[in-house]
Design a protein around this motif. Sequence first.
Motif, PDB file in Angstrom:
ATOM      1  N   ARG A 107       0.943  -1.616   0.252  1.00 49.68           N
ATOM      2  CA  ARG A 107       0.808   0.206   0.046  1.00 49.68           C
ATOM      3  C   ARG A 107       0.592   1.021   0.172  1.00 49.68           C
ATOM      4  O   ARG A 107      -0.180   2.081  -0.626  1.00 49.68           O
ATOM      5  CB  ARG A 107      -1.055  -0.022   1.185  1.00 49.68           C
ATOM      6  CG  ARG A 107      -1.927   0.925   1.088  1.00 49.68           C
ATOM      7  CD  ARG A 107      -2.809   0.769   2.025  1.00 49.68           C
ATOM      8  NE  ARG A 107      -3.863   2.164   2.645  1.00 49.68           N
ATOM      9  CZ  ARG A 107      -4.794   2.144   2.572  1.00 49.68           C
ATOM     10  NH1 ARG A 107      -5.541   1.483   1.156  1.00 49.68           N
ATOM     11  NH2 ARG A 107      -5.460   3.258   2.073  1.00 49.68           N
ATOM     12  N   THR A 108       1.819   1.366   1.284  1.00 51.04           N
ATOM     13  CA  THR A 108       2.604   2.168   0.315  1.00 51.04           C
ATOM     14  C   THR A 108       3.462   2.753  -0.749  1.00 51.04           C
ATOM     15  O   THR A 108       3.202   3.810  -1.113  1.00 51.04           O
ATOM     16  CB  THR A 108       3.705   1.893   1.958  1.00 51.04           C
ATOM     17  OG1 THR A 108       2.837   1.995   3.173  1.00 51.04           O
ATOM     18  CG2 THR A 108       4.819   3.313   2.056  1.00 51.04           C
ATOM     19  N   GLY A 109       3.646   1.934  -0.733  1.00 54.13           N
ATOM     20  CA  GLY A 109       4.937   1.929  -2.201  1.00 54.13           C
ATOM     21  C   GLY A 109       4.026   2.238  -2.990  1.00 54.13           C
ATOM     22  O   GLY A 109       4.249   3.484  -3.856  1.00 54.13           O
ATOM     23  N   LEU A 110       1.829   1.759  -3.312  1.00 59.42           N
ATOM     24  CA  LEU A 110       1.819   2.221  -4.399  1.00 59.42           C
ATOM     25  C   LEU A 110       0.720   3.999  -4.784  1.00 59.42           C
ATOM     26  O   LEU A 110       0.778   4.877  -5.663  1.00 59.42           O
ATOM     27  CB  LEU A 110       0.368   1.516  -4.207  1.00 59.42           C
ATOM     28  CG  LEU A 110      -0.995   1.021  -5.724  1.00 59.42           C
ATOM     29  CD1 LEU A 110      -0.788   1.850  -6.934  1.00 59.42           C
ATOM     30  CD2 LEU A 110      -2.180   0.832  -4.661  1.00 59.42           C
ATOM     31  N   ILE A 111       0.859   4.091  -2.621  1.00 61.33           N
ATOM     32  CA  ILE A 111       0.811   5.501  -2.329  1.00 61.33           C
ATOM     33  C   ILE A 111       1.425   6.669  -2.979  1.00 61.33           C
ATOM     34  O   ILE A 111       1.487   7.547  -3.657  1.00 61.33           O
ATOM     35  CB  ILE A 111      -0.175   5.729  -1.040  1.00 61.33           C
ATOM     36  CG1 ILE A 111      -0.547   4.595  -0.906  1.00 61.33           C
ATOM     37  CG2 ILE A 111      -0.269   7.544  -1.276  1.00 61.33           C
ATOM     38  CD1 ILE A 111      -1.784   4.879   0.401  1.00 61.33           C
ATOM     39  N   LEU A 112       2.842   5.902  -2.653  1.00 53.55           N
ATOM     40  CA  LEU A 112       4.298   7.082  -3.706  1.00 53.55           C
ATOM     41  C   LEU A 112       4.226   6.684  -4.943  1.00 53.55           C
ATOM     42  O   LEU A 112       4.683   7.749  -5.665  1.00 53.55           O
ATOM     43  CB  LEU A 112       5.481   5.822  -2.313  1.00 53.55           C
ATOM     44  CG  LEU A 112       5.724   6.417  -1.130  1.00 53.55           C
ATOM     45  CD1 LEU A 112       6.864   4.987  -0.516  1.00 53.55           C
ATOM     46  CD2 LEU A 112       6.214   7.803  -1.186  1.00 53.55           C
ATOM     47  N   GLU A 113       3.505   5.703  -5.772  1.00 50.87           N
ATOM     48  CA  GLU A 113       3.976   5.657  -6.775  1.00 50.87           C
ATOM     49  C   GLU A 113       2.573   7.376  -7.331  1.00 50.87           C
ATOM     50  O   GLU A 113       3.385   8.321  -7.850  1.00 50.87           O
ATOM     51  CB  GLU A 113       3.528   4.959  -7.359  1.00 50.87           C
ATOM     52  CG  GLU A 113       4.684   3.399  -8.033  1.00 50.87           C
ATOM     53  CD  GLU A 113       5.296   3.576  -8.639  1.00 50.87           C
ATOM     54  OE1 GLU A 113       5.144   4.835  -9.948  1.00 50.87           O
ATOM     55  OE2 GLU A 113       6.626   2.902  -8.762  1.00 50.87           O
ATOM     56  N   ILE A 114       1.454   6.815  -6.685  1.00 55.32           N
ATOM     57  CA  ILE A 114       1.118   7.990  -6.863  1.00 55.32           C
ATOM     58  C   ILE A 114       0.744   9.078  -6.867  1.00 55.32           C
ATOM     59  O   ILE A 114       1.001  10.083  -7.906  1.00 55.32           O
ATOM     60  CB  ILE A 114      -0.545   7.633  -6.294  1.00 55.32           C
ATOM     61  CG1 ILE A 114      -1.106   6.037  -6.614  1.00 55.32           C
ATOM     62  CG2 ILE A 114      -2.185   8.877  -6.635  1.00 55.32           C
ATOM     63  CD1 ILE A 114      -2.231   5.770  -6.522  1.00 55.32           C
ATOM     64  N   PHE A 115       1.372   9.731  -6.035  1.00 54.38           N
ATOM     65  CA  PHE A 115       2.042  10.884  -5.481  1.00 54.38           C
ATOM     66  C   PHE A 115       3.070  11.076  -6.207  1.00 54.38           C
ATOM     67  O   PHE A 115       3.099  11.964  -6.546  1.00 54.38           O
ATOM     68  CB  PHE A 115       2.844  11.106  -3.853  1.00 54.38           C
ATOM     69  CG  PHE A 115       1.609  10.938  -3.232  1.00 54.38           C
ATOM     70  CD1 PHE A 115       0.116  10.408  -2.766  1.00 54.38           C
ATOM     71  CD2 PHE A 115       1.769  11.812  -1.557  1.00 54.38           C
ATOM     72  CE1 PHE A 115      -1.090  10.205  -1.957  1.00 54.38           C
ATOM     73  CE2 PHE A 115       0.399  11.765  -0.461  1.00 54.38           C
ATOM     74  CZ  PHE A 115      -0.766  11.122  -0.754  1.00 54.38           C
ATOM     75  N   SER A 116       3.682  10.632  -6.649  1.00 55.90           N
ATOM     76  CA  SER A 116       5.391  10.546  -7.085  1.00 55.90           C
ATOM     77  C   SER A 116       4.793  11.302  -8.820  1.00 55.90           C
ATOM     78  O   SER A 116       4.782  12.355  -9.601  1.00 55.90           O
ATOM     79  CB  SER A 116       6.108   9.829  -7.563  1.00 55.90           C
ATOM     80  OG  SER A 116       6.422  10.355  -8.476  1.00 55.90           O
TER      81      SER A 116
END
Length: 424
Positions: A107-116
């Motif tokens: 979940r953290t990695g996915l949200i980081l991708e979206i934020f980026s």
Amino acid sequence: MPSDGADTRAWVLHPDIPSQDKVRDPSRALEEAVSLAHALPGIEVYGGSVVRLARPHPGMLFGKGKIEELKAHVTAEDLELVLIDGPVSPVQQRNLEKALGVKLLDRTGLILEIFSDRAATREGVLQVEMAALSYQRTRLVRAWTHLERQRGGLGFVGGPGETQIEADRRAIDDQLVRLRRQLDKVVKTRSLHREARAKVPFPIVALVGYTNAGKSTLFNHLTGAAVMAKDMLFATLDPTMRKINLPEGGPEVILSDTVGFISDLPTELVAAFRATLEEVTAADLICHVRDISHPETEAQAQDVRDILENLGVVETTPQIEIWNKIDLLDTETRNVVENRATRLPNVQLLSAVSGEGIAALSEAIITALAGKTQEETLELGFDAGRQRAWLFEKGLVENEAQSEQGYTLTVRWSEKQKAQFGAL
């Protein structure tokens, strides 16, 4: 991973682990996780499933039987990415990727991708890169060459960061130091801008709410701006501010649109978007926008209240709760919602899409802001030049008369401004 530009075929898993504080329906949680996956460009979501676990396996997260079942599913559907809606340790990630033969993102990695992908301002980009580095540092399994780019994905899914190389911890630390220096400069500039705004006597009204509650649509309706507003999680990431004139002779205010909150937001990202939250702490009025048509609107609202409480603004800043998307309610449900709203203080019903209720909201904002100020008379001696200059700088003086002893000033101010004056 596809190299011909085709979208990455992904499957979403929500681990349903018993917990005392669990209030969300697992199927709703999965639905939100799938929406998160859809929010990331380049991902084609083929579906998702809830995996019920008595307890997480320390080395693999799932048990042997479930992993064999997942492996068969990955092979049959020709999947390339598995998204797990929850935390996955570095060891679990490596073992699962090896067992399933595909990439895995938590979940953290996915949200980081979206934020980026969404960060637009220099500050937002820097904050995302720092959060990503902190996340990657614990894993030592991802390339980080993508961090020279200011836009686009982080490379967890594909692109320049796709090749798995041994991460150089020293290099990551050096990169973090460099980014922190850049961020300090940007934050200092924003601080100067905030101080400049503070000299203008415009109250700040902050829109907050769960992601996809309709904040940006409402912001656009009130300001005439063109902030990105889509039926998509995290459509807005960077703080957006506009000055507007409230109708019927109301005051000029600065309206601030903020990043949407979400349950279980990774701690790295709470820190990364501290700048957005700073606008909330500086607000004179908070408008909590809710999607009243969502099945879990109460749980979403509680997540937002928890974050506001952590920010320390619940007791000090007045709030209006906006029940948005009433246009999506059927007649019976709408009648129930309207009856509830009439029994609660500071609740406004509206549709940011159709504009229904906007006029009433504007009146409520005017009333709330007017209730925050009071008129007082101050006596200042001739030696209180600094205090007198501060009052004029803030635009708080309504009248002034000079006597032999000094100045008599009539001021209109808020409790916050009164406390600031007392600290001079």
